[in-house]
Design a protein around this motif. Structure first.
Motif, PDB file in Angstrom:
ATOM      1  N   ARG A  50      23.668 115.039  72.889  1.00 48.54           N
ATOM      2  CA  ARG A  50      24.637 115.678  71.986  1.00 48.54           C
ATOM      3  C   ARG A  50      24.087 116.959  71.366  1.00 48.54           C
ATOM      4  O   ARG A  50      24.857 117.770  70.851  1.00 48.54           O
ATOM      5  CB  ARG A  50      25.088 114.706  70.898  1.00 48.54           C
ATOM      6  N   TRP A  51      22.781 117.148  71.391  1.00 51.54           N
ATOM      7  CA  TRP A  51      22.199 118.375  70.843  1.00 51.54           C
ATOM      8  C   TRP A  51      22.083 119.501  71.869  1.00 51.54           C
ATOM      9  O   TRP A  51      21.706 120.620  71.523  1.00 51.54           O
ATOM     10  CB  TRP A  51      20.808 118.097  70.275  1.00 51.54           C
ATOM     11  N   GLN A 117      25.242 109.056  71.001  1.00 52.32           N
ATOM     12  CA  GLN A 117      25.500 108.546  69.661  1.00 52.32           C
ATOM     13  C   GLN A 117      24.198 108.063  69.033  1.00 52.32           C
ATOM     14  O   GLN A 117      23.256 107.700  69.735  1.00 52.32           O
ATOM     15  CB  GLN A 117      26.504 107.390  69.716  1.00 52.32           C
ATOM     16  N   ASP A 129      21.767 116.299  61.882  1.00 53.48           N
ATOM     17  CA  ASP A 129      23.228 116.220  62.006  1.00 53.48           C
ATOM     18  C   ASP A 129      23.810 115.011  61.288  1.00 53.48           C
ATOM     19  O   ASP A 129      24.528 114.204  61.872  1.00 53.48           O
ATOM     20  CB  ASP A 129      23.640 116.228  63.477  1.00 53.48           C
ATOM     21  N   ASP A 131      26.243 114.710  59.300  1.00 49.28           N
ATOM     22  CA  ASP A 131      27.698 114.659  59.192  1.00 49.28           C
ATOM     23  C   ASP A 131      28.394 114.608  60.549  1.00 49.28           C
ATOM     24  O   ASP A 131      29.627 114.634  60.630  1.00 49.28           O
ATOM     25  CB  ASP A 131      28.207 115.882  58.407  1.00 49.28           C
ATOM     26  N   HIS A 132      27.617 114.542  61.609  1.00 49.24           N
ATOM     27  CA  HIS A 132      28.195 114.509  62.951  1.00 49.24           C
ATOM     28  C   HIS A 132      28.943 113.193  63.152  1.00 49.24           C
ATOM     29  O   HIS A 132      28.489 112.129  62.723  1.00 49.24           O
ATOM     30  CB  HIS A 132      27.078 114.655  63.991  1.00 49.24           C
ATOM     31  N   ASP A 133      30.095 113.242  63.818  1.00 49.59           N
ATOM     32  CA  ASP A 133      30.886 112.015  63.978  1.00 49.59           C
ATOM     33  C   ASP A 133      30.250 111.015  64.930  1.00 49.59           C
ATOM     34  O   ASP A 133      30.707 109.869  65.029  1.00 49.59           O
ATOM     35  CB  ASP A 133      32.320 112.348  64.417  1.00 49.59           C
TER      36      ASP A 133
END
Length: 270
Positions: A50-51, A117, A129, A131-133
């Motif tokens: 994700r990064w 995730q 991160d 606040d990342h969903d």
């Protein structure tokens, strides 16, 4: 090490990226020219999938990546995980049990779903991160360890990173791999035998490329297995002492486009 390498493998943070986490235009240009000429370039990182977007947005085109310190091999063209080597739930439970016994105040997070995730204990300190969903706190230790994880992250307040990783590695000897890629006291834990070297070796075998034909760049202890495996190991000047000790050569610092400058000279693409 005299012949021109057939593949370029590079760490991202502290190596390819500048200190502000940007890819310089010079670096992006060199990587684009190499791939256009037929030389594969692969990113080998402790980062989760994700990064990668933050890096890909700065490149001419996304590059294949070996993520989570070798646990995930990722093809961005098809958004496909080619290989994953996670810690099984029962192994995660044993690792956590040993570390809770050895390290007062230790707290954990896990990279799950092939590192798309992250799940963390309530008191685990998030540094990036938050606040990342894709990031979520769990309600219990059992929930944290219920699914296979490509990486377990351990923190215990402010720690000397080298001493802390030695403590964790000793507690997990023969059970899992422990390393670090920052100076913040974070230890990164993978399944036994899972390292950047193992992930890169698998990827290179898929392409029919041998270790002697690989040039690799790195800066931190999690890069040591990869650099030891590669035929040509290059540390950037800002590298950790453990990396400088084992490197064949030293390039300029990440803040000075060390990887780009080295590749321009090596492949005559300046």
């Amino acid at each position: 090490m005299g012949e021109t390498p057939r593949l370029v493998a590079t760490d991202i943070d502290g190596t390819l990226l500048r200190d502000d986490r940007t890819v310089s235009p010079r670096t992006a240009s060199v990587l684009a020219r190499l791939t256009a000429s037929g030389t594969p370039v692969v990113l080998v990182t402790g980062r989760p999938i994700r990064w990668l977007k933050l890096v890909y947005e700065q490149l001419a085109e996304p590059l294949p990546a070996i993520c989570a310190n070798g646990a995930v091999v990722y093809d961005p063209d098809g958004d496909e995980v080619l290989r994953a080597d996670p810690l099984a739930p029962e192994l995660l439970a044993e690792v956590a049990r040993r570390l809770r016994a050895e390290v007062p105040g230790v707290t954990f997070a896990v990279e799950v779903t092939d590192s798309r995730q992250m799940r963390h204990e309530a008191h685990y300190p998030l540094r990036w991160d938050a606040d990342h969903d894709a990031i979520r706190a769990v309600q219990s230790p059992e929930e944290l360890l219920a699914a296979p994880a490509v990486k377990l992250l351990a923190r215990a307040g402010e720690q000397d990173p080298d001493a802390f990783v030695e403590l964790v590695a000793a507690a997990l000897q023969g059970l899992a791999e422990a390393t670090h890629s920052s100076y913040s006291g974070l230890v990164e834990i993978s399944a036994a035998g899972v390292t950047k070297a193992a992930g890169l070796a698998w990827y290179c075998a898929r392409l029919g490329i041998e270790a002697r034909d690989v040039v690799a760049f790195g800066d931190m202890p999690n890069d040591v297995p990869m650099l030891t495996w590669a035929g040509r190991a290059v540390a950037v000047a800002n590298a950790h002492p453990a990396v400088l000790r084992i490197a064949h050569e030293v390039a300029a610092a990440n803040s000075e486009d060390g990887v780009a400058a080295y590749l321009e000279k090596l492949f005559d693409v300046g």
